[in-house]
Write a protein that holds these residues in place. Structure first.
Motif, PDB file in Angstrom:
ATOM      1  N   ARG A 134       0.832  -1.202   0.000  1.00 39.53           N
ATOM      2  CA  ARG A 134       0.000   0.000   0.000  1.00 39.53           C
ATOM      3  C   ARG A 134       0.868   1.253   0.000  1.00 39.53           C
ATOM      4  NH1 ARG A 134      -5.160  -0.392   1.007  1.00 39.53           N
ATOM      5  NH2 ARG A 134      -5.115   1.445  -0.335  1.00 39.53           N
ATOM      6  N   SER A 135       0.316   2.373  -0.426  1.00 39.76           N
ATOM      7  CA  SER A 135       1.079   3.611  -0.586  1.00 39.76           C
ATOM      8  C   SER A 135       1.248   4.380   0.722  1.00 39.76           C
ATOM      9  CB  SER A 135       0.397   4.518  -1.611  1.00 39.76           C
ATOM     10  OG  SER A 135      -0.911   4.869  -1.172  1.00 39.76           O
ATOM     11  N   ILE A 136       0.532   3.958   1.782  1.00 40.19           N
ATOM     12  CA  ILE A 136       0.595   4.668   3.052  1.00 40.19           C
ATOM     13  C   ILE A 136       0.705   3.687   4.225  1.00 40.19           C
ATOM     14  CG2 ILE A 136      -0.701   6.709   2.303  1.00 40.19           C
ATOM     15  CD1 ILE A 136      -3.194   5.418   3.593  1.00 40.19           C
ATOM     16  N   SER A 147       3.474   8.182  20.796  1.00 36.37           N
ATOM     17  CA  SER A 147       4.292   9.048  19.947  1.00 36.37           C
ATOM     18  C   SER A 147       4.730   8.233  18.745  1.00 36.37           C
ATOM     19  CB  SER A 147       5.508   9.576  20.711  1.00 36.37           C
ATOM     20  OG  SER A 147       6.331   8.513  21.147  1.00 36.37           O
ATOM     21  N   VAL A 148       4.718   8.868  17.588  1.00 38.59           N
ATOM     22  CA  VAL A 148       5.074   8.200  16.333  1.00 38.59           C
ATOM     23  C   VAL A 148       6.287   8.891  15.745  1.00 38.59           C
ATOM     24  CG1 VAL A 148       4.314   7.567  14.025  1.00 38.59           C
ATOM     25  CG2 VAL A 148       2.683   7.540  15.924  1.00 38.59           C
ATOM     26  N   LEU A 149       7.339   8.124  15.527  1.00 38.58           N
ATOM     27  CA  LEU A 149       8.572   8.648  14.936  1.00 38.58           C
ATOM     28  C   LEU A 149       8.705   8.132  13.515  1.00 38.58           C
ATOM     29  CD1 LEU A 149      11.232  10.227  15.349  1.00 38.58           C
ATOM     30  CD2 LEU A 149      12.265   8.067  16.094  1.00 38.58           C
ATOM     31  N   SER A 150       8.822   9.069  12.568  1.00 35.95           N
ATOM     32  CA  SER A 150       8.995   8.714  11.165  1.00 35.95           C
ATOM     33  C   SER A 150      10.058   9.624  10.588  1.00 35.95           C
ATOM     34  CB  SER A 150       7.682   8.867  10.404  1.00 35.95           C
ATOM     35  OG  SER A 150       7.862   8.577   9.036  1.00 35.95           O
ATOM     36  N   GLY A 151      11.230   9.052  10.272  1.00 34.87           N
ATOM     37  CA  GLY A 151      12.345   9.886   9.847  1.00 34.87           C
ATOM     38  C   GLY A 151      12.749  10.802  10.985  1.00 34.87           C
ATOM     39  N   LYS A 162      -5.183  10.310  13.939  1.00 30.84           N
ATOM     40  CA  LYS A 162      -4.505   9.339  13.078  1.00 30.84           C
ATOM     41  C   LYS A 162      -3.265   9.964  12.481  1.00 30.84           C
ATOM     42  CE  LYS A 162      -6.468   8.290   9.092  1.00 30.84           C
ATOM     43  NZ  LYS A 162      -7.337   7.599   8.083  1.00 30.84           N
ATOM     44  N   VAL A 163      -2.170   9.203  12.464  1.00 30.67           N
ATOM     45  CA  VAL A 163      -0.943   9.622  11.782  1.00 30.67           C
ATOM     46  C   VAL A 163      -0.845   8.839  10.470  1.00 30.67           C
ATOM     47  CG1 VAL A 163       1.577   9.518  11.812  1.00 30.67           C
ATOM     48  CG2 VAL A 163       0.341  10.338  13.824  1.00 30.67           C
ATOM     49  N   VAL A 164      -0.595   9.555   9.382  1.00 30.03           N
ATOM     50  CA  VAL A 164      -0.490   8.932   8.058  1.00 30.03           C
ATOM     51  C   VAL A 164       0.889   9.234   7.483  1.00 30.03           C
ATOM     52  CG1 VAL A 164      -1.429   8.790   5.728  1.00 30.03           C
ATOM     53  CG2 VAL A 164      -2.963   9.219   7.664  1.00 30.03           C
ATOM     54  N   TYR A 165       1.588   8.171   7.075  1.00 33.11           N
ATOM     55  CA  TYR A 165       2.891   8.325   6.417  1.00 33.11           C
ATOM     56  C   TYR A 165       2.723   8.002   4.939  1.00 33.11           C
ATOM     57  CZ  TYR A 165       7.640   7.271   4.862  1.00 33.11           C
ATOM     58  OH  TYR A 165       8.810   7.238   4.166  1.00 33.11           O
ATOM     59  N   ASP A 166       3.054   8.958   4.073  1.00 29.22           N
ATOM     60  CA  ASP A 166       2.966   8.783   2.622  1.00 29.22           C
ATOM     61  C   ASP A 166       4.312   8.273   2.108  1.00 29.22           C
ATOM     62  OD1 ASP A 166       3.074   9.280  -0.224  1.00 29.22           O
ATOM     63  OD2 ASP A 166       1.291  10.529   0.024  1.00 29.22           O
ATOM     64  N   LYS A 167       4.327   7.057   1.569  1.00 30.39           N
ATOM     65  CA  LYS A 167       5.582   6.430   1.152  1.00 30.39           C
ATOM     66  C   LYS A 167       6.214   7.129  -0.052  1.00 30.39           C
ATOM     67  CE  LYS A 167       4.157   1.874   2.833  1.00 30.39           C
ATOM     68  NZ  LYS A 167       3.845   0.475   2.460  1.00 30.39           N
ATOM     69  N   SER A 168       5.398   7.676  -0.930  1.00 31.99           N
ATOM     70  CA  SER A 168       5.947   8.300  -2.136  1.00 31.99           C
ATOM     71  C   SER A 168       6.614   9.633  -1.838  1.00 31.99           C
ATOM     72  CB  SER A 168       4.842   8.492  -3.185  1.00 31.99           C
ATOM     73  OG  SER A 168       3.817   9.331  -2.673  1.00 31.99           O
ATOM     74  N   SER A 169       6.033  10.422  -0.935  1.00 32.16           N
ATOM     75  CA  SER A 169       6.577  11.748  -0.630  1.00 32.16           C
ATOM     76  C   SER A 169       7.454  11.748   0.617  1.00 32.16           C
ATOM     77  CB  SER A 169       5.444  12.756  -0.441  1.00 32.16           C
ATOM     78  OG  SER A 169       4.683  12.437   0.723  1.00 32.16           O
ATOM     79  N   GLY A 170       7.248  10.750   1.504  1.00 34.81           N
ATOM     80  CA  GLY A 170       7.971  10.709   2.765  1.00 34.81           C
ATOM     81  C   GLY A 170       7.395  11.639   3.816  1.00 34.81           C
TER      82      GLY A 170
END
Length: 262
Positions: A134-136, A147-151, A162-170
């Protein structure tokens, strides 16, 4: 002379006896060393391994972790953790979708890794959606705080967010959400009330852990009302295609829809 000979023989005998005892001790020590090495090596191999739990292709599977944390895995999902889970840390890896009811332990934080996000809690209820195709990736919070850590981005969530991480844009975003919808996959019933077709297929994707691709001729603004109880995905698609006149084919975990109306 005889007395002298006896005096000379005693040290020789004692030397031989000492050498024999030393040899035996060396062998015993060698055996113990080998066994100690083997035991240590086996322990290291065990700690380096992972326990893995995988769900089936149709419905949820429940898992109870050593600390009492309960996890409900959606279809085509995998949960992994080390044999020493709960001793010094509580860390798991998730592929797919899972609902976590974490046992509270203030001394040991609970961490869920998806590859794109690291979710840290002490005790709470939350849903993670992270299928690799999936893309997200998403995390929705039902109760408590996480807490959500992404990059380099770290976001603190409240219930109903809700926290959403977009794989294409980061990019990572924080939005409001409806937890009833986020956790609908846990219920045996799937109910739609005047829902757009785009929402219907999105719910099916999340419920069954698949990707649905439709051609441009399908009208996703069409509305659908209905209830599916205990039905499998092929049965649901067969019912929907009678209403919306499409054909579909399945390749691995991807379903392609082709409209009959050109």
């Amino acid at each position: 002379m005889g007395i002298r000979e006896n005096v000379h023989h005693r040290p020789a005998y004692q030397l031989v006896a000492s050498v024999s005892v030393a040899a035996v001790l060396a062998v015993v020590c060698g055996i113990l060393s080998v066994r100690l090495y083997q035991g240590t090596h086996l322990r290291d191999e065990l700690l380096a391994s992972q326990f893995t739990v995988s769900s089936g292709v149709e419905g949820p599977s429940s898992v109870t972790l050593p600390d009492g944390t309960k996890v409900l895995l959606n279809a085509r999902s995998t949960l992994s953790y080390s044999p020493d889970f709960g001793i010094s840390a509580r860390e798991v890896s998730l592929t797919g979708q899972g609902y976590f009811d974490v046992t509270k332990d203030a001394s040991k934080k609970f961490v869920v890794s998806t590859g794109n996000m690291s979710i840290t809690v002490h005790g709470t209820k939350f849903n993670v959606y992270a299928y690799p195709e999936r893309s997200i990736d998403e995390v929705s919070l039902v109760e408590g705080s996480v807490s959500v850590l992404s990059g380099r981005n770290e976001l603190h969530m409240k219930p109903g967010e809700k926290v959403v991480y977009d794989k294409s844009s980061g990019n990572t975003s924080l939005t409001k959400t409806d937890n009833a919808r986020e956790t609908a996959w846990m219920s045996p019933d799937i109910t739609f009330t005047h829902a757009p077709l785009s929402e219907v297929f999105d719910v099916l994707q999340r419920r069954f852990g698949v990707t649905i691709i439709a051609d441009e001729n399908m009208d996703f603004k069409d509305r659908y009302t209905g209830n599916f109880t205990g039905r499998r995905l092929p049965e649901i698609l067969s019912i929907l295609k009678m209403h919306y006149h499409f054909q579909y084919k399945t390749t691995d975990n991807t379903i392609t829809l082709t409209s009959n109306e050109k």
